[in-house]
Every structure is written in C-alpha cells, then in structure tokens.
Design an enzyme around this catalytic site. Sequence first.
Site, PDB file in Angstrom:
ATOM      1  N   SER A  81       0.851  -1.182   0.000  1.00  0.00           N
ATOM      2  CA  SER A  81       0.000   0.000   0.000  1.00  0.00           C
ATOM      3  C   SER A  81       0.891   1.237   0.000  1.00  0.00           C
ATOM      4  O   SER A  81       2.087   1.137   0.258  1.00  0.00           O
ATOM      5  CB  SER A  81      -0.860  -0.006   1.240  1.00  0.00           C
ATOM      6  OG  SER A  81      -1.498  -1.251   1.330  1.00  0.00           O
TER       7      SER A  81
ATOM      8  N   PRO B 240       2.346   0.515  -8.081  1.00  0.00           N
ATOM      9  CA  PRO B 240       1.770   1.406  -7.100  1.00  0.00           C
ATOM     10  C   PRO B 240       0.766   0.747  -6.178  1.00  0.00           C
ATOM     11  O   PRO B 240       0.121  -0.229  -6.523  1.00  0.00           O
ATOM     12  CB  PRO B 240       1.092   2.453  -7.952  1.00  0.00           C
ATOM     13  CG  PRO B 240       0.771   1.757  -9.205  1.00  0.00           C
ATOM     14  CD  PRO B 240       1.819   0.737  -9.414  1.00  0.00           C
TER      15      PRO B 240
ATOM     16  N   SER C 136     -37.740  22.020 -41.613  1.00  0.00           N
ATOM     17  CA  SER C 136     -38.971  21.238 -41.758  1.00  0.00           C
ATOM     18  C   SER C 136     -40.200  21.956 -41.178  1.00  0.00           C
ATOM     19  O   SER C 136     -40.702  21.570 -40.125  1.00  0.00           O
ATOM     20  CB  SER C 136     -38.820  19.837 -41.155  1.00  0.00           C
ATOM     21  OG  SER C 136     -38.204  19.869 -39.879  1.00  0.00           O
TER      22      SER C 136
ATOM     23  N   LYS D 188       7.676   0.658  -0.485  1.00  0.00           N
ATOM     24  CA  LYS D 188       8.154  -0.021  -1.697  1.00  0.00           C
ATOM     25  C   LYS D 188       9.324   0.694  -2.325  1.00  0.00           C
ATOM     26  O   LYS D 188      10.332   0.091  -2.657  1.00  0.00           O
ATOM     27  CB  LYS D 188       7.064  -0.062  -2.779  1.00  0.00           C
ATOM     28  CG  LYS D 188       5.980  -1.026  -2.574  1.00  0.00           C
ATOM     29  CD  LYS D 188       4.987  -0.927  -3.723  1.00  0.00           C
ATOM     30  CE  LYS D 188       4.607   0.505  -4.063  1.00  0.00           C
ATOM     31  NZ  LYS D 188       3.937   1.220  -2.989  1.00  0.00           N
TER      32      LYS D 188
ATOM     33  N   GLY E 230     -30.610  27.421 -33.771  1.00  0.00           N
ATOM     34  CA  GLY E 230     -29.577  26.685 -33.037  1.00  0.00           C
ATOM     35  C   GLY E 230     -29.662  25.183 -33.241  1.00  0.00           C
ATOM     36  O   GLY E 230     -28.940  24.425 -32.595  1.00  0.00           O
ATOM     37  N   LYS E 231     -30.536  24.724 -34.175  1.00  0.00           N
ATOM     38  CA  LYS E 231     -30.708  23.290 -34.434  1.00  0.00           C
ATOM     39  C   LYS E 231     -29.373  22.585 -34.705  1.00  0.00           C
ATOM     40  O   LYS E 231     -29.035  21.595 -34.074  1.00  0.00           O
ATOM     41  CB  LYS E 231     -31.567  23.055 -35.692  1.00  0.00           C
ATOM     42  CG  LYS E 231     -32.983  23.476 -35.645  1.00  0.00           C
ATOM     43  CD  LYS E 231     -33.689  23.122 -36.960  1.00  0.00           C
ATOM     44  CE  LYS E 231     -33.062  23.716 -38.211  1.00  0.00           C
ATOM     45  NZ  LYS E 231     -33.071  25.186 -38.268  1.00  0.00           N
TER      46      LYS E 231
HETATM   47  N1  LIG Z   1      11.137   3.977   9.881  1.00  0.00           N
HETATM   48  C1  LIG Z   1      11.017   3.433   8.671  1.00  0.00           C
HETATM   49  N2  LIG Z   1      10.477   4.161   7.695  1.00  0.00           N
HETATM   50  C2  LIG Z   1      10.392   3.611   6.460  1.00  0.00           C
HETATM   51  C3  LIG Z   1      10.843   2.301   6.190  1.00  0.00           C
HETATM   52  N3  LIG Z   1      10.623   2.037   4.885  1.00  0.00           N
HETATM   53  C4  LIG Z   1      10.059   3.150   4.352  1.00  0.00           C
HETATM   54  N4  LIG Z   1       9.905   4.093   5.306  1.00  0.00           N
HETATM   55  C5  LIG Z   1       9.322   5.432   5.152  1.00  0.00           C
HETATM   56  O1  LIG Z   1       7.962   5.305   4.786  1.00  0.00           O
HETATM   57  C6  LIG Z   1       7.587   6.356   3.893  1.00  0.00           C
HETATM   58  C7  LIG Z   1       7.015   5.799   2.614  1.00  0.00           C
HETATM   59  O2  LIG Z   1       8.018   5.109   1.896  1.00  0.00           O
HETATM   60  P1  LIG Z   1       8.000   4.957   0.304  1.00  0.00           P
HETATM   61  O3  LIG Z   1       9.170   4.104  -0.018  1.00  0.00           O
HETATM   62  O4  LIG Z   1       7.870   6.257  -0.357  1.00  0.00           O
HETATM   63  O5  LIG Z   1       6.666   4.135   0.177  1.00  0.00           O
HETATM   64  P2  LIG Z   1       5.853   3.668  -1.131  1.00  0.00           P
HETATM   65  O6  LIG Z   1       4.709   4.603  -1.213  1.00  0.00           O
HETATM   66  O7  LIG Z   1       5.407   2.296  -0.766  1.00  0.00           O
HETATM   67  O8  LIG Z   1       6.782   3.688  -2.282  1.00  0.00           O
HETATM   68  C8  LIG Z   1       8.823   7.187   3.665  1.00  0.00           C
HETATM   69  O9  LIG Z   1       8.797   8.292   4.533  1.00  0.00           O
HETATM   70  C9  LIG Z   1       9.939   6.211   4.031  1.00  0.00           C
HETATM   71  O10 LIG Z   1      11.107   6.861   4.421  1.00  0.00           O
HETATM   72  C10 LIG Z   1      11.407   1.550   7.264  1.00  0.00           C
HETATM   73  O11 LIG Z   1      11.834   0.414   7.133  1.00  0.00           O
HETATM   74  N5  LIG Z   1      11.463   2.170   8.483  1.00  0.00           N
END
Ligand SMILES: Nc1nc2c(ncn2[C@@H]2O[C@H](COP(=O)(O)OP(=O)(O)O)[C@@H](O)[C@H]2O)c(=O)[nH]1
Lengths: 632, 301
Positions: free
Chosen positions: A32, A112, A541, A37, A472-473
């Site tokens: 999510s 995403p 018409s 990610k 305006g037809k």
């Molecule tokens: N504390 C902590 N924050 C994390 C970790 N992994 C991601 N984040 C933070 O979570 C937020 C979202 O991460 P992002 O990689 O942009 O998430 P995405 O939307 O899934 O791509 C960012 O502020 C990251 O720095 C983690 O392992 N620990």
Amino acid sequence: MSTSTETAKTEIDDYLKSQEQKDLLRFITCGSVDDGKSTFIGRLLWDTKLLFEDQLATLTAESKRIGTQGGNIDYALLLDGLQAEREQGITIDVAYRFFTTDKRKFIVADTPGHEQYTRNMVTGASTADLAVILVDARKGMLTQTMRHSYLVSLLGIKKIVLAINKMDLVDYDEAIYTKIKADYEAFARQLNFETIQTIAVSALNGDNMIALSPAMPWYQGPTILEYLETVDFGRDVSKEPFRLPVQWVNRPNLDFRGFSGTIASGTVLVGDAVVEPVSGQASTVSRIVTFDGDLETAQVGQAVTLTLTDEIDISRGDVLCQTTDRPATADQFSARVVWMHDTPMLPGRNYLIKIGTSLISSKISDLKYKVNVNTLEHMATKTLELNEIGICNITLDKAVSFDPYVDNRQTGSFILIDRYTNATVAAGTIDFALRRADNIHWQSVDIHKAARSSQKDQKASVLWFTGLSGSGKSTIANLVEKKLHTLNKHTYLLDGDNVRHGLNKDLGFTDADRVENIRRVGETSRLLVDAGLITLVSFISPFRSERQMARSLLEDGEFLEVFVDTPLEICEERDIKGLYKKARAGEIKNFTGIDSAYERPENAELVIDGAKMSAEDAAAFIVDSLQKRGLI
Amino acid sequence: MTSHLTHLQQLEAESIQIFREVVSEFERPVMMYSIGKDSAVLLHLARKAFYPSPIPFPLLHVDTTWKFKEMISFREKMVEEYDLDLLVHINPEGVAQGIGPFTHGSALHTDIMKTEALKQALDKYKFDAAFGGARRDEEASRAKERVFSFRSKNHRWDPKNQRPELWSLYNGRVRTGESIRAFPLSNWTELDIWQYIYREDIPIVPLYFAAERPVVERDGMLLMVDDDRLPLEADETPQMKSIRFRTLGCYPLTGAIESTATTLPEIIQEMLVTRTSERQGRLIDKDQAGSMEKKKQEGYF
Ligand SMILES: Nc1nc2c(ncn2[C@@H]2O[C@H](COP(=O)(O)OP(=O)(O)O)[C@@H](O)[C@H]2O)c(=O)[nH]1
C-alpha cells in the site's frame, strides 16, 4: 599488448564467463502507499552498488529539494521517474528497475499501491516470476495486502516474499512478526501459492536486506537479497508441451519458407512431429534456423525459425504444437478479465482481442459475475468498470489455439483493444474452452435492424430537430452527436444545408420542393435507422404534415421530434448566415418565418427553449433523455 | 530437468520478438540508427530476428551535421558491409539558418537538428513505427516507458496516458498519422550492452576505445576537437590525451573520459569500477531534473 592488458583480459574473460551463466529473475514489489516499496527498491539498488556518483548527486540534491526525509537521502525518489508523480509524491505507473549481483540479474517492476491503480499492478505482475509483498509492521495486513495477493495469484505468480517492513518502528518485536506471518499464511491458503517466505526488514535502515540484522537476533534468515539470489523459479521444460506461436513467416526466396516465433513452452527437436491444431495440418520439423547456425533442439524462451518437411499453409496467428499434447482449439472460452480503462466494459460489444500472435474480433458473450478483490466474493454485475475483475465468456469470430493460463502464461493470456480508440481496455487469463454446443453461435443468420442496433449497443432512432433558421438546431445537433460519439454510440447527422448540396441539389424552396425535400430526408433516415444508427436530422422542416410523414416511416418510439423553440426576433438578431437580412431586403423568396410559414410542433417529444437554454445544456438534456428512454 | 536461458539469451530473445512483432503489425517501420553502441546492438539483433531474410525495413540516421567524423565513416562502412538500406535526413531549414551548438546553444541545436529533424523525416516517409535503442536504465523517465510507446500525430508522448503492456502482448494499433516508437532494448542495461558486444563480437565506432586525441577541457567536460568548427577560447590549446567515449552524439555536446582502455575487456572492467553513469557525458540531460521527460514529450527519442 601490454601485460596489464593481458591481465585485464584474462580477469575479465573469467568474469564474463561467470556472468554468462547468470540467469534473470523478474519480480514485482507490491504494497500500500507508504509501506515503503520505493524505499525498499532504492535500498536494493543502493546496496548492490548500482548507483552511480552522478545519480547519487542528483538524488542527494533532489532529497534536499523535495525529499520527505528532512534532507537525508530519500531512496524513494530514485524510483519516481515522472515529473508529475514527483510533484504529487506518489508512484502512479509501473517503473522497471535493474540490478545485478554476481549470481543473478534482476528486473523489478515497481507497482503502485493506490487503490485506483490495480491495472498497473496487474501489468507488472504479468511478467514477474516472484512477488515481494510489503506490509507495514505497525499496521499489519490491510485490505490492500489481500487485494495485491489476489492479483498476484490471478496473474499466476507462485512465489511470494512477505516483507514485513518498518520493523525499526515496532522495536524489532518478534511477536509482531509472528502474528503478521500467521495472519498472512491463513489468508493466503486460498490463493495457491507454492512458497511464502516471510522476512522481517527495515528498508530504511537496511536491516535484513543484504545482511542479517543484529537488531533482530531472533531472525535466522535468509535476507532479502540472499533469498532473491537463490530462489528456484525454474520450470520443468521437459514436461511442458511444445508451443510456438507463429509471429512471422520468413520467406527470403522461393526455396525457403520458415516460421519465426518465440517458443512459448516446452522443447522442440529436429524431426519432431508438429501440428497446427485448428486446421489439423501436421508436418515434421526439418530445421531449427537461427542467425548463429542451425540448432538440433530449442526450448522455451528462444526466438527461432522452424522449417517443415511439408508445404503446409500456416500464417501469423497460428500455433505450432506437439502432436501428442495439443492445446484447446475453440472460438469460445471462459476467462477472467481485468478491466483497465475508464470506459466500462459492455457485454455484447465488439472488441479486438490479441491472443498469442493473432488479432481478431471478439465479444464478451456473457459476463457472469465480478470478484470483489477485497473479500474475493462474487457479485452480480452488468458491466465492468476500471480496475474491476470479472468472469466472462468470450466469443471469437474464429477458432484459435490456446491453453488455460495456469498451464501456460503465454498461450493462455490475452488483451482486449477498443476498435475505435485503439486503447488497450482489458487483460485476461483463460480458464477453459467452451464447446460450441454449449453456446449460441457467433453469427446470427438473420441480420435485421435489432441485430444491427444491439451490435452497436444502442437502439436505433431518429432525432428530428426542427426550428427556424438560426434557432440553433445544427449547433445543438452537432453537440449531441459529439456526446454520443464519446459514449461510443454510432450516429449519423443529416444536415439541411449539406443534403441540399448533394442528394437534394435539384430542389428549390417552393412548397412542393420543401415537401419532396423532407420526404427524401425521411426515407434516408429510415434507411439509416435500419442500419442501426442513431440518426440526427437537422432541418427547418416547417410543415407539420411532412414531419408526421417522416415519423410514420418509423416504428413507435424510434422518432423523437426535437423542437428548438427560439423566437423569430432572436434568430433574426443572430442572423449568423445573413439570410434574414437578405430575406427582409427581398433578395430571398419563401424564407421561413418571413414570407413562408413555420408550423409549430404540437406534440414534440423534446422542446428546447432556445432563448434560455445554452446549446451545451440543450445537448446534455437531450442525451440525458435518450438515456432515460433506454435508447442508449 | 529445469533449465534457464542466461540473462543475455533472454534479453536477445525478447528483443527479437519485439522486432518481429513490429514488422508483422506495421506497414512502414524504420530503425533509428544513431551509429552508437546501442544502435550497433540493435542492428545486430535486427539481422538475427529476420535471418535468413534481409532486414525488412530501412535505417534512418538523423544527421545533425555535428557528429564525429569517425561516426560517419563507420556508418558508411556498415552500409557497405551489411548492404543496408540507409536513409540520412538533415533538417534543411536548420542548415539554411546555420543552426549549430556554438552559435545557438545546445538546447536549440538539439531541438532543431534532432527533435524537429526526426519529426520531419518520420512525416516525410510516413513511417508508422520507429525502432529506437533507448534503455529503461538510462534515465528515470525512461523507466516507465512502454516497449511499444504510442505517439500522437504530432509525435508527442503522453506519459500519463500510456497503454498498459502485459506479458509480451503489444498493442500495435494506430490510426493514420499516429505511430509508435518501439524499444527492443528496453530491459538491457549498459553492462548488458557491453557484455553482448563482447560476446557477439559486434563492430562499434573506434571512438569507444581509448586513443590519443586532441581535447580541450570546458565546464568540466573533455571535448574532442573533431574539426575546426570548435571555437577555441583565448586560453585554450587542444592537448593530446588518451580518451574514449561512453556515449556518442554531437561532438561539441559529448564529453570524453580519460582512459587507457583499448579493448572491450578493459572497457568492461573500467565500467565495473566506474562511478558515473553514461548520460553524464551528455549535455542535454543536465539542464534540470525532468528535462529528459520534457524532451521526450516533445518528440525527442
Ligand atoms: N522507519 C522506517 N520508515 C520507512 C521504512 N521504509 C520506508 N519508510 C518510510 O515510509 C515512507 C514511505 O516510503 P516509500 O518508499 O515512499 O513508500 P511507497 O509509497 O510504498 O513507495 C517514507 O517516509 C519512508 O522513508 C522503514 O523500514 N522504516
């Protein structure tokens, strides 16, 4: 050559030899929004030293400018390629990333987590061998986790890495890891994965990404990279039946006729018997031709050219198969369809289908139900909207060869293409073939008005616009046609002025000619309605009886009189074509409203107050009432 | 028995599949031939894809008139050796106006002599598909580009409205005037390219190998003095240095690196320890982050 050159050469030769043996693992990451990610992938790239100094410099600068890490490196920025996405701070499409270790080359699809972008996830998953599903340790399994897992299973991925991320934010607590792992395994039982490897990580800090984390002594491994480098995703090609979708017939001269394509499954040897299952034509492989010389044998994934011992009639779209284990051949099948476009699916509508290398006509003959991707429940439906998944029967305009998707991801998948916009509107996976006897035939024998209309997914009708010159037809009729067109309706607009340039060129403006004018237009619109079209007629018409005559040519409910009721003063004031002026000056005779009568309709289906309503509103009102009447 | 193709074999097969798909679905394909190493690989793959038939489409070189001399002679050699059907297009209006990187700046030069010229050529020959050698690993905005990348009548790319691309099922439907750019090397990295050139023994322009060449240093870039059109500042004297190029384009816009790598293994070895990505040698990407994406939307490759 200098000694240093020679050393370099041997060293690099050894290196290159070892690299030659590397294979290629494609995986996707799903999670999510904010599960991490982008950080996860950024971290992998970082730790496998795939970032160059200049990329690093850009990354550092961008982290300061728009990063979310208070000036520290924001790994997520690496992944967000498109400017618009950067500004919105979300990933909105599929991005492919590459990294290499000494053991493997990896292609990562970053997909995403946003609800509305199921389509991108499905896209990324379609070519992946493995999926990494990220879960935020603080949140545990979310609805999205289940959705992503379902989609991944739908696309035939069998290997899952469940990465429980942000362990640093839960004090690296083992109990949390154990609970999420158990929850996930219980849920995933229904999804037929082969393996689920659960790994506790902190993508941000690098815990258990490349090296085991001292912060989690209770976790014995493997690390993310170790697992990705060693997981076995191979297929037992010797057990798979041979399939070669023919892409291109290779005919350099009269003496050579080869069939080029990429082997979709199994192996082939020179001397093997092969068949084109739809026609049943069989032959024997005489050569496996490549630029690098003929081969004795070839296997799944190789792009080759086969020649056969017999002259058989094979073309693009056919599949060459092993004779003993043939694919299904049918013109109907049951499939799961993921809708990928803003315009909803309409059962009965014609779509192009690309299946293997053939591109033919198809339609959704029956939409059985849709799947709630959050609960996996089946729900009744008449249509599929963007990101919805339905189980349907699809009918093709001729039989083709295919396999169930579970057996073969290449020969069991397809996309649907909108005929008009050419957009890829859906992707599908085949479950099983349907026999003809079970189903209605593709072509109905007796093509009549209703058949033509329903093929166009509309009820044919006439919208008869009447009103003074300048009322305006035509403007309104034009707007209505545009709106219908965007709704994918099939229309035709007969405009008074235009018809008078052609079909009715011989007619003037005497009363008799006006009657004949309308008679011809009435007959023409009857033909167009018979062809299944929504016909817009924009003619002054002026006489009630002629409008009545046109109405009588059509069936009840097919003729809608649209009275554009704009007072003469306003029309005359507008006088767009300068005709009123000429009429007043006596230069034009028999001008409606001046020296020829206009008989106001008494029972028009639709009345537009041309003095008050804008053309745009009028058009919207008309389209709306067509919908209410069930005509579109 | 489980068995895998190696990563290079997989990449090669995937590229060949893309070539065959385009040729089957389009009426007038063309291959963009920029003479660089990616084009060399692209050409090699095209020969493989259709063998024993000859390559069933022409090659197009958009010549900005500022390419290295050795690139042009290499191009002629390839045409000769492989019996290629090569079209060369130069923007006649650009020539008439005397557009060049020194007089008009790199941005305008690239726009007129490359982007505009490319559109002119595509329109002139009515090509409905153009193969390009772009790779997704080159730059962030390319990472999201499709293999079949749709272009409007005005050759524009709309990154927000790309067709989803699943499995290896490419949607090649276009209306008259619209086209696609097809990228068979989408999933290759720079390292893959070099490894493949080495494995397949593919001829490339000698400028990729180190040699003593006359250079001046300008804004941190080593520019080769390829001809006398390079205006020298008062304090600049060309010096002989052992240099090579990681990427080739217009000589005034392409930075060299100091190197002694005269063989492919040495180049690959240098590459493995190097810490800058190849695009750094190209001036056009550096204006601002996202600049490549803007150019692409406008029709630059
Ligand atoms: N504390 C902590 N924050 C994390 C970790 N992994 C991601 N984040 C933070 O979570 C937020 C979202 O991460 P992002 O990689 O942009 O998430 P995405 O939307 O899934 O791509 C960012 O502020 C990251 O720095 C983690 O392992 N620990």
